[in-house]
Design a protein around this motif. Structure first.
Motif: not given
Length: 225
Positions: A51-57, A59-63
């Motif tokens: 979730s962290r890496d996908l969020a960075a792609m 531009n949202v939070s991992a949550a």
């Protein structure tokens, strides 16, 4: 007027464990972005993500990523994350990419021409079955893999092809007339690039993409950021 065709549902594999009508418009938009990035990971040979890496792609939070994926019944494994291929397939089914969608392009100016050349539609389950324009010099030309036909062929061709979707890239003063024609022929959804509001049956899904308005909003954000 022909009655609207019943909406399609994915038929490949088990239906996802989610009521798609419950998804908010922003959530659907984010799922589409996750789907795009997951396919980029597949192209790069990556088999898992989190979730962290996908969020960075996107531009949202991992949550937010975890909440979105949990809402469609996809739960990652702690310490392992998500299998990229499985997650892409699951999101694709939720978004309707588990079936083949047939679309037509109406208006082949600079924008329509560029869209016909875009290669990303097929991957998402969309095929551009035909294109239409009023300019005689464009008729019977093939752009990408799609032949351009005359507008007076719209009715017979749509009756034969039975597409579900129409992309409108026509001047604003022509958009409402064109929309009425395609809706009468059973089109279920319209992607409208004309800078005008379409008034069609509530049973027809409409997405408006006004590029000038989007630039205006971008300028506002820069000025007030």
């Amino acid at each position: 007027m022909m009655p609207p065709k019943p909406p399609l549902n994915p038929t490949d594999g088990e239906p996802p464990n989610v009521a798609r009508a419950d998804l908010s418009t922003p959530a659907v938009g984010r799922l589409s972005l996750y789907y795009r990035e997951l396919h980029r990971l597949l192209d790069a040979g990556q088999t898992s993500t989190n979730s962290r890496d996908l969020a960075a792609m996107v531009n949202v939070s991992a949550a937010v990523v975890r909440r979105d994926l949990s809402s469609i019944g996809s739960i990652g494994r702690r310490g392992v994350g998500y299998d990229v291929a499985s997650l892409a397939d699951h999101i694709g089914m939720v978004l309707g990419s588990g079936v083949h969608w047939k679309a037509v392009m109406i208006g082949v100016g600079y924008l329509g021409n560029a869209l016909l050349r875009y290669r990303g539609f097929e991957r998402l389950g969309f095929s551009l079955a035909a294109a239409f324009d009023t300019d005689p010099s464009k008729i019977n030309r093939v752009v990408g893999d799609t032949r351009i036909l005359a507008m007076d062929q719209l009715e017979p061709v749509l009756r034969e092809l039975k597409p579900e979707l129409a992309i409108l890239a026509v001047p604003s003063e022509q958009a409402m007339d064109v929309a009425s024609r395609v809706v009468a022929l059973g089109i279920q959804g319209i992607l409208n690039f004309a800078p005008t509001t379409l008034r069609v049956s509530s049973s027809v899904a409409v997405i408006n993409v006004d590029l000038a308005s989007e630039l205006q909003q971008l300028a506002f954000r820069i000025q007030n950021g």
